[in-house]
Design an enzyme around this catalytic site. Structure first.
Site, PDB file in Angstrom:
ATOM      1  N   GLU A 106     -22.769  53.420  78.495  1.00 37.39           N
ATOM      2  CA  GLU A 106     -23.698  54.106  80.087  1.00 37.39           C
ATOM      3  C   GLU A 106     -24.979  54.221  80.219  1.00 37.39           C
ATOM      4  O   GLU A 106     -25.672  54.331  80.710  1.00 37.39           O
ATOM      5  CB  GLU A 106     -22.867  55.081  80.273  1.00 37.39           C
ATOM      6  CG  GLU A 106     -21.219  55.119  80.052  1.00 37.39           C
ATOM      7  CD  GLU A 106     -20.583  56.347  79.999  1.00 37.39           C
ATOM      8  OE1 GLU A 106     -20.486  57.284  79.189  1.00 37.39           O
ATOM      9  OE2 GLU A 106     -19.757  56.728  80.882  1.00 37.39           O
ATOM     10  N   GLU A 126     -13.382  55.298  75.882  1.00 38.33           N
ATOM     11  CA  GLU A 126     -13.105  57.004  75.530  1.00 38.33           C
ATOM     12  C   GLU A 126     -11.846  56.975  76.217  1.00 38.33           C
ATOM     13  O   GLU A 126     -11.360  58.105  75.610  1.00 38.33           O
ATOM     14  CB  GLU A 126     -13.976  57.500  77.304  1.00 38.33           C
ATOM     15  CG  GLU A 126     -15.377  58.007  76.502  1.00 38.33           C
ATOM     16  CD  GLU A 126     -16.475  56.190  76.721  1.00 38.33           C
ATOM     17  OE1 GLU A 126     -15.738  55.311  77.103  1.00 38.33           O
ATOM     18  OE2 GLU A 126     -17.654  56.761  77.887  1.00 38.33           O
TER      19      GLU A 126
HETATM   20  N1  3HC Z   1     -19.695  61.192  67.197  1.00 35.30           N
HETATM   21  C1  3HC Z   1     -19.720  61.800  65.895  1.00 35.30           C
HETATM   22  N2  3HC Z   1     -18.878  61.565  65.170  1.00 35.30           N
HETATM   23  C2  3HC Z   1     -18.878  60.214  65.167  1.00 35.30           C
HETATM   24  C3  3HC Z   1     -19.401  58.499  66.275  1.00 35.30           C
HETATM   25  C4  3HC Z   1     -19.625  59.649  67.737  1.00 35.30           C
HETATM   26  N3  3HC Z   1     -18.940  59.249  68.310  1.00 35.30           N
HETATM   27  N4  3HC Z   1     -18.840  57.833  66.062  1.00 35.30           N
HETATM   28  C5  3HC Z   1     -18.400  57.595  64.514  1.00 35.30           C
HETATM   29  N5  3HC Z   1     -19.012  58.768  63.767  1.00 35.30           N
HETATM   30  C6  3HC Z   1     -18.999  59.264  63.035  1.00 35.30           C
HETATM   31  C7  3HC Z   1     -17.534  59.424  62.151  1.00 35.30           C
HETATM   32  O1  3HC Z   1     -16.701  60.483  61.702  1.00 35.30           O
HETATM   33  C8  3HC Z   1     -17.884  59.001  60.605  1.00 35.30           C
HETATM   34  O2  3HC Z   1     -17.983  59.982  59.590  1.00 35.30           O
HETATM   35  P1  3HC Z   1     -17.457  60.150  58.450  1.00 35.30           P
HETATM   36  O3  3HC Z   1     -18.443  59.458  57.523  1.00 35.30           O
HETATM   37  O4  3HC Z   1     -18.392  61.866  58.159  1.00 35.30           O
HETATM   38  O5  3HC Z   1     -16.571  59.883  58.159  1.00 35.30           O
HETATM   39  C9  3HC Z   1     -19.121  58.152  60.706  1.00 35.30           C
HETATM   40  O6  3HC Z   1     -19.550  58.230  62.109  1.00 35.30           O
HETATM   41  C10 3HC Z   1     -18.631  56.522  60.892  1.00 35.30           C
HETATM   42  O7  3HC Z   1     -17.559  56.274  61.623  1.00 35.30           O
HETATM   43  P2  3HC Z   1     -16.631  55.340  60.723  1.00 35.30           P
HETATM   44  O8  3HC Z   1     -16.629  55.389  60.021  1.00 35.30           O
HETATM   45  O9  3HC Z   1     -16.036  55.249  61.573  1.00 35.30           O
HETATM   46  O10 3HC Z   1     -17.882  54.295  61.566  1.00 35.30           O
HETATM   47  P3  3HC Z   1     -17.227  51.929  61.446  1.00 35.30           P
HETATM   48  O11 3HC Z   1     -18.711  51.890  61.489  1.00 35.30           O
HETATM   49  O12 3HC Z   1     -16.684  52.054  60.473  1.00 35.30           O
HETATM   50  O13 3HC Z   1     -17.778  52.066  63.503  1.00 35.30           O
HETATM   51  C11 3HC Z   1     -17.643  52.438  65.256  1.00 35.30           C
HETATM   52  C12 3HC Z   1     -18.452  52.694  63.588  1.00 35.30           C
HETATM   53  C13 3HC Z   1     -17.193  51.485  65.655  1.00 35.30           C
HETATM   54  C14 3HC Z   1     -19.211  52.988  66.323  1.00 35.30           C
HETATM   55  C15 3HC Z   1     -17.099  54.000  65.065  1.00 35.30           C
HETATM   56  O14 3HC Z   1     -16.930  55.133  64.680  1.00 35.30           O
HETATM   57  C16 3HC Z   1     -15.899  54.231  66.467  1.00 35.30           C
HETATM   58  O15 3HC Z   1     -15.570  53.815  66.988  1.00 35.30           O
HETATM   59  N6  3HC Z   1     -17.317  55.527  67.174  1.00 35.30           N
HETATM   60  C17 3HC Z   1     -16.786  56.070  68.884  1.00 35.30           C
HETATM   61  C18 3HC Z   1     -17.158  55.318  69.700  1.00 35.30           C
HETATM   62  C19 3HC Z   1     -16.381  56.349  70.668  1.00 35.30           C
HETATM   63  O16 3HC Z   1     -15.652  56.420  70.341  1.00 35.30           O
HETATM   64  N7  3HC Z   1     -17.419  56.414  71.725  1.00 35.30           N
HETATM   65  C20 3HC Z   1     -17.616  57.155  72.368  1.00 35.30           C
HETATM   66  C21 3HC Z   1     -17.030  58.594  72.607  1.00 35.30           C
HETATM   67  S1  3HC Z   1     -17.188  59.362  74.000  1.00 35.30           S
HETATM   68  C22 3HC Z   1     -18.407  58.953  75.156  1.00 35.30           C
HETATM   69  O17 3HC Z   1     -19.462  58.735  74.923  1.00 35.30           O
HETATM   70  C23 3HC Z   1     -18.357  60.013  76.256  1.00 35.30           C
HETATM   71  C24 3HC Z   1     -18.919  59.786  77.573  1.00 35.30           C
HETATM   72  O18 3HC Z   1     -18.418  58.831  78.363  1.00 35.30           O
HETATM   73  C25 3HC Z   1     -19.897  61.087  77.996  1.00 35.30           C
END
Ligand code: 3HC
Ligand code: NAI
Length: 703
Positions: A106, A126
């Site tokens: 976004e 999301e």
């Molecule tokens: N917020 C907070 N912590 C996050 C995070 C996030 N968005 N994404 C990842 N983390 C943290 C994980 O909890 C993990 O923490 P830990 O080491 O303490 O367990 C660490 O970051 C590493 O994450 P992964 O083990 O998942 O790392 P990968 O390299 O395997 O994957 C990734 C990376 C593809 C970015 C994956 O972490 C992921 O899919 N993250 C979530 C992405 C997501 O859902 N984004 C949308 C958020 S909601 C939003 O943006 C609302 C908006 O529309 C307003």
């Protein structure tokens, strides 16, 4: 230290987000970006601005932890960043590597331009957290990508790769070389252009067919049953068509706000963090490296062995599969081939890829051919005597340091390990779920003596197979099957008391289970439990409560779907269960046999009697240390037993009901029914009395 760096590269300002590990938009990041934009716009030498991520990727979206925490008072948010970009007279260019997800995409879409490396992913995931995008994603993505692709991305939550993003118009240029160099060149060029720069909000939306929204609702109706978020996503994109941009953004924000506080979203966020926690094993150093597994072996090419062999190949590890006869081997290899061919037919794999996979599986009837394997998984018949015999033979042929695992569903793997004392530390369990090449769960059964290195290696292999490995201790049925006994048990017991199978299954399907318990029993085969009961007793399958109807059905040759009859009747070529009066009669006979008065059941009683035993037994497993955390139990049920992810797993769900309520009901059912699975768990009692949830317990244990 600032979470956003500011550097000048000639006429271009570069803002670098440095918030490891994934550059989530934690407090401080939006503020840093806003300050950088203001600074660049105040500097006459600067003609363009690049926003880039430090480390692994661009921006992974909002900081998910803050959906359950207060956002610091007065601190900038997405709204401020986006307003700053759109008001900026100097062009802002997002330079994407790794991932631009959720609020990350976004943010990028609110920039004037986007450049990307070919390996990066962009997406709006999301919905997987139980809400639609909330920073304009549902309004901007359709403007850039077109309605249909945007709707698909937002409703599934699945990311797409850079080349596709470029083809759809989400990004402006794919940078083949160094991202920053490419972004600077792009920015310099844009910086010299006169006039305003294109804002995504100003692009028109073309909607040729408003029917796409209704069609999407129909398409997801079964898969998204019971859920709100996927439908909320559709509503938001629909608003992009119906309303002007600002009204659309407002509508999206209202729907987002409603969803983010829902039980569904809480459950899905719980699952997100549970999956990350499951990788961590307390007491084992994070940096302990897994061993190299260059070659693997599988023993038994039956239902499970074939799928397990495919998993190794899919992880890039060549495998030898050994059977006891050529006939069984040919049958097993035939099924593997058929499975790959089906994937090719669906277009998910090429014929060359299939040929490559088949070439990595070496079939054999000689146990000695497992002599060069670094890891061997045993998947032969489920009897202790056979398992011990097989391990004794493996002991003769396997490499001295090979990891030996059993795929047993119930047996005591410590006892199996004791039969090969020379292999101390190398024996453990890998309990895959059927079909093993499809189901995501694998329970990694930690024996008393397994070394940390071999445990970590087995977890790593599970992940390389694209599975979700969950550590469990050695106990009868480990986490999942041990709890299942209470769930199946109560369903069968209720049938004897007068509940119709279809009523039970309809209630549980309505709750969100992939199938109801009696339909699952018919699918798995009623003969499995029957033969276990016969083996355990005097050979006559004890008519215990809950077993009466099932025993009679098996005596009649009604084993379930495979014989077209079980708790239900299945018409030729159909998997649809149809109720059968003969089963009702057997249930009435059972009631007479046990002296029970048959009665009607409410939906609520069916729900409680199916689910509360899961929670009660789960609490015992947790207290005994056979599960590392309650959230692991939730993942087992979601990924191995068709439990709805949007309910967060049985332990999380119990917290939303209230553990006090659950505990009181468990006590009441124990009083009235008496079965072992109702014996109140001491841990459940303590948590109920202390007004805690299982998440509180996990936090307490994590220190
Ligand atoms: N917020 C907070 N912590 C996050 C995070 C996030 N968005 N994404 C990842 N983390 C943290 C994980 O909890 C993990 O923490 P830990 O080491 O303490 O367990 C660490 O970051 C590493 O994450 P992964 O083990 O998942 O790392 P990968 O390299 O395997 O994957 C990734 C990376 C593809 C970015 C994956 O972490 C992921 O899919 N993250 C979530 C992405 C997501 O859902 N984004 C949308 C958020 S909601 C939003 O943006 C609302 C908006 O529309 C307003
Ligand atoms: P299966 O009966 O389909 O296959 C077992 C295979 O092992 C047969 O092909 C048999 O010929 C072979 N075999 C037996 N002794 C052998 C030996 N000495 N050497 C080589 N091959 C030998 O059984 P299935 O269902 O694959 O189960 C295997 C194991 O997996 C069991 O421990 C079972 O409890 C477990 N399991 C089964 C699940 C299922 O849904 N079927 C799910 C999870 C675990």
């Amino acid at each position: 230290m600032s979470l956003v760096g500011y550097d000048k590269h000639g006429s271009v300002a570069v803002l670098t987000v440095n918030n490891p590990p994934v550059n989530a938009m934690s407090p401080g990041v939006p503020k840093g970006i806003c300050e950088g934009i203001a600074r660049a716009n105040g500097d006459d030498e600067i003609k363009a601005i690049v926003l880039i991520g430090g480390g692994r990727g661009f921006i992974a979206g909002a900081d998910i932890r803050y959906f359950s925490l207060p956002w610091p008072e007065g601190e900038e948010t997405f709204k401020h960043i986006i307003a700053a970009f759109e008001a900026s007279p100097k062009p802002v260019i997002a330079a994407i590597h790794g991932h631009a997800l959720g609020g990350g995409l976004e943010t990028a879409m609110a920039c004037h331009y986007r450049v990307i490396v070919p390996t990066a992913n962009v997406g709006q995931p999301e919905v997987k957290l139980g809400f639609p995008p909330g920073a304009g994603g549902t309004q901007r993505l359709p403007r850039l990508a077109g309605l249909v692709p945007a709707l698909d991305m937002i409703v599934t939550g699945n990311p797409i790769k850079a080349p596709k993003a470029a083809a759809l118009g989400i990004v402006d240029q794919v940078i083949e070389g160094d991202l920053l160099d490419g972004a600077l060149a792009f920015a310099k060029d844009k910086g010299t252009q006169d006039g305003g720069h294109r804002r995504t909000r100003d692009i028109g939306i073309v909607c040729e067919d408003k029917g796409i929204f209704e069609a999407k609702r129909k398409e997801i109706a079964r898969r998204a049953r019971g859920m709100r978020a996927p439908f909320a996503c559709i509503e938001c994109v629909e608003a992009a068509v119906e309303l002007d941009f600002d009204a659309g953004v407002k509508r999206e924000r209202d729907i987002f706000t409603e969803c983010v506080t829902s039980d569904e979203s809480k459950a899905m966020r719980h699952v997100f963090f549970a999956e990350r926690a499951a990788n961590k094993i307390p007491g084992i150093a994070k940096d302990l490296k897994p061993r190299t597994i260059a070659k693997a072996g599988v023993l038994g090419a039956g239902t499970m062995g074939g799928g397990i062999a495919m998993n190794f190949v899919n992880a890039g590890i060549p495998v030898t599969i050994v059977e006891q006869s050529q006939e069984a081997l040919d049958r097993g290899m035939g099924i593997i081939e058929k499975n790959y061919a089906a994937t090719v037919a669906k277009g998910r794999m090429s014929q060359e890829q299939m040929d490559g996979c088949m070439a990595h599986i070496t079939p054999s009837v000689e146990m000695a051919d497992l002599g060069d394997a670094d890891m061997i998984i045993e998947a032969v018949f489920e009897t202790m005597a056979v398992k011990k015999e097989v391990f004794a033979k493996l002991d003769q042929v396997a490499k001295p340091d090979a990891i030996l695992t059993s795929n047993t569903s119930y047996l005591n793997i410590n006892e199996i390990a004791e039969t090969v004392p020379g292999r101390d530390g190398h024996v453990l369990g890998t309990h895959f779920f059927s079909p093993a090449n499809v189901m995501r769960l694998v329970e990694v059964v930690r024996t008393d003596n397994v070394s940390d290195e071999n445990l970590v290696t087995t977890m790593d292999i599970g992940r390389r197979m694209r599975k979700l490995p969950i550590v469990t201790g050695v106990c009868h049925g480990f986490i999942g099957n041990r709890m299942l006994e209470g769930y199946f048990g109560e369903a069968s017991i209720m049938v004897e008391e007068g509940a119709r199978p279809l009523h039970i299954d309809t209630v549980m399907f309505g709750y969100g289970m992939a199938m109801g318990p009696l339909a699952v029993m018919d699918l798995a085969g009623l003969d499995i439990g029957w033969s276990k009961r016969k083996d355990a007793g005097d050979g006559t399958a004890a008519d215990d409560r809950g077993a009466y109807v099932s025993n009679r059905l098996c005596e009649m040759g009604r084993f379930g779907q495979k014989s077209k009859r079980g708790y239900y009747i299945y018409e030729e070529g159909s998997r649809k269960p149809a109720p059968d009066a003969e089963v009702d009669q057997l249930a009435a006979d059972a009631a007479k046999h046990f002296g029970l008065e048959r009665r009607d059941f409410t939906d609520q009683e069916i729900l409680e009697r199916c689910l509360y035993p899961l929670v009660n037994i789960g609490a015992d497993i947790l207290a005994e240390g056979h599960a590392l955390r309650a959230s692991d139990i939730d993942l087992v049920y979601i990924n191995g037993y068709g439990y709805p992810g949007w309910r967060g797993g049985p332990m999380h769900w119990a917290g939303s009901v209230g553990l006090k309520t659950v505990y009181e009901k468990v006590c009441a059912y124990h009083e009235s029914l008496g079965f072992d699975h109702w014996k109140p768990s001491a841990l459940l009692k303590r948590l109920a009395e202390e007004n805690m949830t299982f998440e509180d317990y996990d936090k307490e244990n994590a220190g």
